[in-house]
Design a protein around this motif. Structure first.
Motif, short mmCIF file in Angstrom:
data_model
loop_
_atom_site.label_atom_id
_atom_site.label_comp_id
_atom_site.label_asym_id
_atom_site.label_seq_id
_atom_site.Cartn_x
_atom_site.Cartn_y
_atom_site.Cartn_z
N ALA A 46 84.12 55.21 -82.94
CA ALA A 46 83.06 54.80 -83.86
C ALA A 46 81.79 54.43 -83.10
O ALA A 46 80.69 54.81 -83.49
N ALA A 47 81.95 53.71 -81.99
CA ALA A 47 80.79 53.33 -81.20
C ALA A 47 80.11 54.56 -80.61
O ALA A 47 78.87 54.67 -80.64
N ARG A 48 80.89 55.50 -80.11
CA ARG A 48 80.32 56.72 -79.54
C ARG A 48 79.61 57.55 -80.60
O ARG A 48 78.54 58.10 -80.35
N PHE A 98 74.67 59.57 -83.03
CA PHE A 98 73.81 59.67 -84.21
C PHE A 98 72.43 59.11 -83.93
O PHE A 98 71.41 59.70 -84.31
N LEU A 99 72.35 57.97 -83.26
CA LEU A 99 71.05 57.36 -82.95
C LEU A 99 70.24 58.24 -82.00
O LEU A 99 69.02 58.32 -82.12
N PHE A 100 70.91 58.92 -81.08
CA PHE A 100 70.21 59.84 -80.19
C PHE A 100 69.61 61.00 -80.97
O PHE A 100 68.43 61.33 -80.81
N VAL A 101 70.38 61.60 -81.85
CA VAL A 101 69.88 62.72 -82.67
C VAL A 101 68.76 62.23 -83.59
O VAL A 101 67.74 62.91 -83.76
N LEU A 102 68.92 61.06 -84.17
CA LEU A 102 67.89 60.50 -85.05
C LEU A 102 66.60 60.23 -84.29
O LEU A 102 65.50 60.51 -84.80
N SER A 103 66.68 59.73 -83.07
CA SER A 103 65.47 59.45 -82.29
C SER A 103 64.77 60.75 -81.89
O SER A 103 63.54 60.81 -81.89
N VAL A 104 65.52 61.79 -81.56
CA VAL A 104 64.90 63.09 -81.26
C VAL A 104 64.18 63.62 -82.48
O VAL A 104 63.03 64.09 -82.40
N ALA A 105 64.80 63.53 -83.65
CA ALA A 105 64.16 63.99 -84.88
C ALA A 105 62.92 63.17 -85.20
O ALA A 105 61.90 63.71 -85.65
N TRP A 106 62.98 61.86 -84.93
CA TRP A 106 61.83 61.00 -85.20
C TRP A 106 60.66 61.35 -84.28
O TRP A 106 59.52 61.41 -84.73
N VAL A 107 60.94 61.61 -83.01
CA VAL A 107 59.87 62.00 -82.08
C VAL A 107 59.22 63.31 -82.53
O VAL A 107 58.00 63.45 -82.52
N PHE A 108 60.04 64.27 -82.94
CA PHE A 108 59.48 65.53 -83.43
C PHE A 108 58.64 65.32 -84.69
O PHE A 108 57.60 65.94 -84.86
N ARG A 109 59.08 64.42 -85.57
CA ARG A 109 58.31 64.17 -86.78
C ARG A 109 56.95 63.55 -86.44
O ARG A 109 55.92 63.92 -87.01
N ILE A 110 56.93 62.62 -85.51
CA ILE A 110 55.66 62.00 -85.08
C ILE A 110 54.75 63.06 -84.48
O ILE A 110 53.54 63.10 -84.77
N GLN A 111 55.29 63.94 -83.66
CA GLN A 111 54.48 64.99 -83.06
C GLN A 111 53.95 65.96 -84.10
O GLN A 111 52.82 66.44 -83.99
N MET A 112 54.73 66.25 -85.12
CA MET A 112 54.27 67.15 -86.18
C MET A 112 53.18 66.50 -87.01
O MET A 112 52.25 67.17 -87.45
#
Length: 79
Positions: free
Chosen positions: A49-51, A56-70
């Motif tokens: 569960a921890a892993r 999930f947080l890693f994937v979410l942060s990558v998506a968030w960075v892409f959204r900010i760049q867009m």
């Protein structure tokens, strides 16, 4: 949008590398998703569960960075 989807898809590209060397000597090639599945199969639910939350947080942060760049490339009135 295509860059975001391709980047997130590349995070799941383990079948090719696993098919080439089947994990390598002494599990030299390991993948987060395969290790997570092994932990779940071994009934180690706490570490699994921890892993999965960290993954999930890693994937979410990558998506968030892409959204900010867009959003930086859009005009002021567009949302």
């Amino acid at each position: 949008m295509a860059l975001l989807l391709r980047t997130l898809d590349s995070l799941m590209i383990y079948t090719e590398a696993f098919a080439i060397n089947a994990g390598g000597p002494n599990d030299a090639t390991s993948f987060l998703s395969l290790e997570l599945g092994e932990e779940i199969a071994a009934f180690n639910y706490g570490p699994a569960a921890a892993r999965s939350v960290v993954y999930f947080l890693f994937v979410l942060s990558v998506a968030w960075v892409f959204r900010i760049q867009m959003q930086r490339g859009q005009p002021e009135g567009a949302s």
